[in-house]
Design a protein around this motif. Structure first.
Motif, PDB file in Angstrom:
ATOM      1  N   ARG A 241       0.838  -1.208   0.000  1.00  0.00           N
ATOM      2  CA  ARG A 241       0.000   0.000   0.000  1.00  0.00           C
ATOM      3  C   ARG A 241       0.874   1.260   0.000  1.00  0.00           C
ATOM      4  NH1 ARG A 241      -3.361  -0.821   5.008  1.00  0.00           N
ATOM      5  NH2 ARG A 241      -1.983   0.541   6.148  1.00  0.00           N
ATOM      6  N   SER A 242       1.910   1.250   0.850  1.00  0.00           N
ATOM      7  CA  SER A 242       2.779   2.426   0.946  1.00  0.00           C
ATOM      8  C   SER A 242       3.499   2.675  -0.377  1.00  0.00           C
ATOM      9  CB  SER A 242       3.805   2.223   2.074  1.00  0.00           C
ATOM     10  OG  SER A 242       4.701   3.307   2.138  1.00  0.00           O
ATOM     11  N   ALA A 243       4.010   1.611  -0.988  1.00  0.00           N
ATOM     12  CA  ALA A 243       4.713   1.776  -2.272  1.00  0.00           C
ATOM     13  C   ALA A 243       3.761   2.283  -3.346  1.00  0.00           C
ATOM     14  CB  ALA A 243       5.346   0.451  -2.701  1.00  0.00           C
ATOM     15  N   MET A 244       2.545   1.725  -3.392  1.00  0.00           N
ATOM     16  CA  MET A 244       1.588   2.151  -4.419  1.00  0.00           C
ATOM     17  C   MET A 244       1.214   3.621  -4.239  1.00  0.00           C
ATOM     18  SD  MET A 244       1.139  -0.415  -6.407  1.00  0.00           S
ATOM     19  CE  MET A 244      -0.396  -0.402  -7.319  1.00  0.00           C
ATOM     20  N   ARG A 245       1.047   4.035  -2.996  1.00  0.00           N
ATOM     21  CA  ARG A 245       0.658   5.427  -2.747  1.00  0.00           C
ATOM     22  C   ARG A 245       1.799   6.385  -3.062  1.00  0.00           C
ATOM     23  NH1 ARG A 245      -2.806   4.384   2.830  1.00  0.00           N
ATOM     24  NH2 ARG A 245      -4.673   3.661   1.756  1.00  0.00           N
ATOM     25  N   MET A 246       3.017   5.982  -2.717  1.00  0.00           N
ATOM     26  CA  MET A 246       4.176   6.810  -3.058  1.00  0.00           C
ATOM     27  C   MET A 246       4.265   6.999  -4.571  1.00  0.00           C
ATOM     28  SD  MET A 246       8.157   5.759  -2.882  1.00  0.00           S
ATOM     29  CE  MET A 246       8.692   5.891  -4.582  1.00  0.00           C
ATOM     30  N   HIS A 247       4.150   5.887  -5.302  1.00  0.00           N
ATOM     31  CA  HIS A 247       4.262   5.968  -6.760  1.00  0.00           C
ATOM     32  C   HIS A 247       3.081   6.724  -7.360  1.00  0.00           C
ATOM     33  CE1 HIS A 247       7.927   3.705  -7.655  1.00  0.00           C
ATOM     34  NE2 HIS A 247       7.695   3.138  -6.484  1.00  0.00           N
ATOM     35  N   ALA A 248       1.893   6.555  -6.781  1.00  0.00           N
ATOM     36  CA  ALA A 248       0.729   7.284  -7.294  1.00  0.00           C
ATOM     37  C   ALA A 248       0.939   8.789  -7.160  1.00  0.00           C
ATOM     38  CB  ALA A 248      -0.535   6.856  -6.548  1.00  0.00           C
ATOM     39  N   SER A 249       1.517   9.208  -6.031  1.00  0.00           N
ATOM     40  CA  SER A 249       1.752  10.646  -5.843  1.00  0.00           C
ATOM     41  C   SER A 249       2.765  11.152  -6.874  1.00  0.00           C
ATOM     42  CB  SER A 249       2.202  10.958  -4.413  1.00  0.00           C
ATOM     43  OG  SER A 249       3.522  10.528  -4.166  1.00  0.00           O
ATOM     44  N   ALA A 250       3.778  10.335  -7.168  1.00  0.00           N
ATOM     45  CA  ALA A 250       4.798  10.746  -8.147  1.00  0.00           C
ATOM     46  C   ALA A 250       4.224  10.754  -9.568  1.00  0.00           C
ATOM     47  CB  ALA A 250       6.005   9.813  -8.064  1.00  0.00           C
ATOM     48  N   MET A 251       3.401   9.755  -9.881  1.00  0.00           N
ATOM     49  CA  MET A 251       2.800   9.683 -11.228  1.00  0.00           C
ATOM     50  C   MET A 251       1.911  10.890 -11.514  1.00  0.00           C
ATOM     51  SD  MET A 251       1.555   5.768 -11.692  1.00  0.00           S
ATOM     52  CE  MET A 251       2.556   4.463 -11.021  1.00  0.00           C
ATOM     53  N   ALA A 252       1.346  11.474 -10.440  1.00  0.00           N
ATOM     54  CA  ALA A 252       0.427  12.614 -10.613  1.00  0.00           C
ATOM     55  C   ALA A 252       1.161  13.945 -10.637  1.00  0.00           C
ATOM     56  CB  ALA A 252      -0.627  12.602  -9.505  1.00  0.00           C
ATOM     57  N   ALA A 253       2.490  13.912 -10.567  1.00  0.00           N
ATOM     58  CA  ALA A 253       3.266  15.161 -10.640  1.00  0.00           C
ATOM     59  C   ALA A 253       3.237  15.706 -12.065  1.00  0.00           C
ATOM     60  CB  ALA A 253       4.709  14.912 -10.202  1.00  0.00           C
ATOM     61  N   ALA A 254       3.666  16.951 -12.221  1.00  0.00           N
ATOM     62  CA  ALA A 254       3.726  17.574 -13.553  1.00  0.00           C
ATOM     63  C   ALA A 254       5.124  18.136 -13.795  1.00  0.00           C
ATOM     64  CB  ALA A 254       2.691  18.695 -13.651  1.00  0.00           C
ATOM     65  N   PRO A 255       5.860  17.620 -14.815  1.00  0.00           N
ATOM     66  CA  PRO A 255       5.527  16.438 -15.619  1.00  0.00           C
ATOM     67  C   PRO A 255       5.516  15.164 -14.755  1.00  0.00           C
ATOM     68  CG  PRO A 255       7.436  17.646 -16.520  1.00  0.00           C
ATOM     69  CD  PRO A 255       7.144  18.232 -15.196  1.00  0.00           C
ATOM     70  N   PRO A 256       4.801  14.144 -15.226  1.00  0.00           N
ATOM     71  CA  PRO A 256       4.656  12.922 -14.425  1.00  0.00           C
ATOM     72  C   PRO A 256       5.983  12.187 -14.235  1.00  0.00           C
ATOM     73  CG  PRO A 256       3.157  12.915 -16.317  1.00  0.00           C
ATOM     74  CD  PRO A 256       4.079  14.070 -16.497  1.00  0.00           C
ATOM     75  N   ILE A 257       6.067  11.492 -13.125  1.00  0.00           N
ATOM     76  CA  ILE A 257       7.256  10.673 -12.834  1.00  0.00           C
ATOM     77  C   ILE A 257       6.800   9.219 -12.812  1.00  0.00           C
ATOM     78  CG2 ILE A 257       9.042  10.136 -11.131  1.00  0.00           C
ATOM     79  CD1 ILE A 257       8.409  13.123 -10.096  1.00  0.00           C
ATOM     80  N   LEU A 258       7.328   8.439 -13.723  1.00  0.00           N
ATOM     81  CA  LEU A 258       6.934   7.032 -13.819  1.00  0.00           C
ATOM     82  C   LEU A 258       8.190   6.168 -13.799  1.00  0.00           C
ATOM     83  CD1 LEU A 258       4.704   4.902 -14.240  1.00  0.00           C
ATOM     84  CD2 LEU A 258       4.986   5.219 -16.707  1.00  0.00           C
ATOM     85  N   TYR A 259       8.345   5.389 -12.733  1.00  0.00           N
ATOM     86  CA  TYR A 259       9.537   4.538 -12.608  1.00  0.00           C
ATOM     87  C   TYR A 259       9.301   3.142 -13.156  1.00  0.00           C
ATOM     88  CZ  TYR A 259      11.752   8.020  -9.586  1.00  0.00           C
ATOM     89  OH  TYR A 259      12.335   9.160  -9.090  1.00  0.00           O
ATOM     90  N   TRP A 260       8.052   2.769 -13.356  1.00  0.00           N
ATOM     91  CA  TRP A 260       7.736   1.398 -13.727  1.00  0.00           C
ATOM     92  C   TRP A 260       7.940   1.153 -15.221  1.00  0.00           C
ATOM     93  CZ3 TRP A 260       2.268   0.908 -11.038  1.00  0.00           C
ATOM     94  CH2 TRP A 260       2.427   1.135  -9.662  1.00  0.00           C
ATOM     95  N   THR A 261       8.249  -0.102 -15.524  1.00  0.00           N
ATOM     96  CA  THR A 261       8.315  -0.572 -16.905  1.00  0.00           C
ATOM     97  C   THR A 261       7.367  -1.774 -17.001  1.00  0.00           C
ATOM     98  OG1 THR A 261      10.062  -2.163 -16.440  1.00  0.00           O
ATOM     99  CG2 THR A 261      10.768   0.076 -17.018  1.00  0.00           C
ATOM    100  N   PRO A 262       7.146  -2.305 -18.201  1.00  0.00           N
ATOM    101  CA  PRO A 262       6.323  -3.513 -18.301  1.00  0.00           C
ATOM    102  C   PRO A 262       6.859  -4.649 -17.417  1.00  0.00           C
ATOM    103  CG  PRO A 262       6.578  -2.532 -20.458  1.00  0.00           C
ATOM    104  CD  PRO A 262       7.458  -1.741 -19.533  1.00  0.00           C
ATOM    105  N   SER A 263       8.170  -4.743 -17.254  1.00  0.00           N
ATOM    106  CA  SER A 263       8.747  -5.792 -16.399  1.00  0.00           C
ATOM    107  C   SER A 263       8.378  -5.577 -14.931  1.00  0.00           C
ATOM    108  CB  SER A 263      10.269  -5.815 -16.525  1.00  0.00           C
ATOM    109  OG  SER A 263      10.655  -5.779 -17.861  1.00  0.00           O
ATOM    110  N   THR A 264       8.318  -4.307 -14.525  1.00  0.00           N
ATOM    111  CA  THR A 264       7.912  -4.002 -13.145  1.00  0.00           C
ATOM    112  C   THR A 264       6.500  -4.534 -12.902  1.00  0.00           C
ATOM    113  OG1 THR A 264       9.155  -1.927 -13.377  1.00  0.00           O
ATOM    114  CG2 THR A 264       7.727  -2.132 -11.449  1.00  0.00           C
ATOM    115  N   LEU A 265       5.607  -4.226 -13.848  1.00  0.00           N
ATOM    116  CA  LEU A 265       4.212  -4.676 -13.706  1.00  0.00           C
ATOM    117  C   LEU A 265       4.121  -6.198 -13.755  1.00  0.00           C
ATOM    118  CD1 LEU A 265       2.561  -1.909 -15.836  1.00  0.00           C
ATOM    119  CD2 LEU A 265       1.881  -2.505 -13.509  1.00  0.00           C
TER     120      LEU A 265
END
Ligand code: 2P0
Length: 333
Positions: A241-265
């Motif tokens: 939950r903590s990791a998902m929320r941290m990444h969600a906050s970063a993904m919603a930044a402008a410009p967005p921050i996305l650390y994940w790749t298809p391999s991550t998923l």
């Protein structure tokens, strides 16, 4: 003032309740607490020696090479803090080696600044209490404050403006719990946006940042309770939950921050699949594409096999709880 040489080691750590955001950038004070596990197999060994004959600059060797300018100036600024504290002006020679496998995607700044804080302070003639060492390491890197201690560790955000209470402390209820973190390495050596810059952008521009900050105290409370109960399901649920929320906050930044790749998923799906088949495995993800999986020691073979069979996972590294930063040897000149 006796100037000596000191060699110290520290393990890196992986946060189960993440640190993401600062309340003071200059003093590197975190906006929230965090909770992590210090690791045995992955860390840093650093030797520091101060000497008046070293000339105008600090000499730094990192894994047998000259560091890049950014790393050199970050280490130099940290050494300036130690010099100011000790009342010395001598330059230092710093030799540091990471046992973090190349491109394992595990931040070396946590173990790096923890080992440097201990080695440099001792070499400068300072004997600091663990909490003071943690505060010093924090100035180098927020996550380094946690690597001063072994096992499960909680970082306090503190309330003082000078940061003296923004320090970590062990969570001893977790001592001896045979958990493991299996790291699924999903890319070699790719450059990602550094945490410091990404946190700053998230704090400035993400509409989800306020929600993230609000959510952390409950996660910390649940994680502490889960550790006290040795309840892996509860701890793993909080970690995801903590990791998902941290990444969600970063993904919603402008410009967005996305650390994940298809391999991550794909690795995240593998972890869900493991749970569906009855294996207690839970993921966390830091500022990069790799997936770190919390599980019991007995389940490591199954977790490694499933991750290794996941498309895009290059290899796995198994890490176990380790001790805090410590001195290997020192000599007084
Ligand atoms: C953590 N990370 O809690 C979080 C989760 C990365 C993602 O702490 O700016 O290198 O040096 O204080 O310590 C990495 O951030 O950042 C980090 P600075 P740091 O482990």
């Amino acid at each position: 003032m006796n100037l000596s040489s000191c060699t110290a080691v520290a393990g890196t750590n992986i946060a189960l309740v993440k640190y993401w955001g600062k309340r003071d950038v200059a003093l590197n004070l975190p906006a929230t607490g965090s909770l992590s596990l210090t690791l045995k197999e992955l860390g840093t060994r650093t030797t520091v020696r101060f000497g008046s004959h070293f000339g105008p600059d600090d000499r730094v060797r990192l894994n047998g090479q000259d560091p890049d300018d950014k790393t050199r100036s970050r280490i130099g600024a940290f050494l300036d803090l130690v010099r100011a504290h000790a009342g010395i002006s001598a330059r230092a020679e710093v030799v540091t080696e990471n046992s973090v496998p190349t491109a394992a995607g595990l931040a070396s700044s946590a173990s790096g600044f923890a080992a440097l804080a201990l080695a440099a302070s001792r070499a400068a003639g300072l004997i600091l209490e663990p909490a003071q060492l943690s505060a010093l390491a924090r100035r180098g890197s927020g996550s380094a404050a946690r690597s001063i201690f072994g096992g499960f560790v909680e970082m306090q955000p503190g309330v003082f403006s000078d940061g003296t209470d923004a320090v970590a402390a062990p969570v001893p209820e977790g001592d001896g719990w045979p958990v493991r973190l299996v790291v699924a390495v999903t890319s070699e050596g790719a450059k990602h946006m550094g945490s410091t810059e990404a946190m700053d952008r998230t704090a400035r521009t993400s509409p989800f940042y306020a929600g993230w900050l609000e959510s952390v105290p409950q996660d910390l409370q649940d994680a502490r309770a889960a550790i006290a109960e040795r309840d892996l399901h509860r701890l793993g649920t909080v970690a995801e939950r903590s990791a998902m929320r941290m990444h969600a906050s970063a993904m919603a930044a402008a410009p967005p921050i996305l650390y994940w790749t298809p391999s991550t998923l794909a690795a995240m799906q593998t972890v869900r699949g493991l749970r569906d088949s009855g294996v207690a495995a839970y993921f966390t993800i830091d500022a990069g594409p790799h997936v770190k999986v919390l599980c019991e020691a007995a389940d490591v073979p199954q977790v490694e096999a499933a991750l290794s069979a996941t498309p895009g996972v290059l290899r796995t590294v198994v890490a176990s709880p380790g001790r805090g930063a410590r001195i290997l040897h020192e000599t007084t000149s």
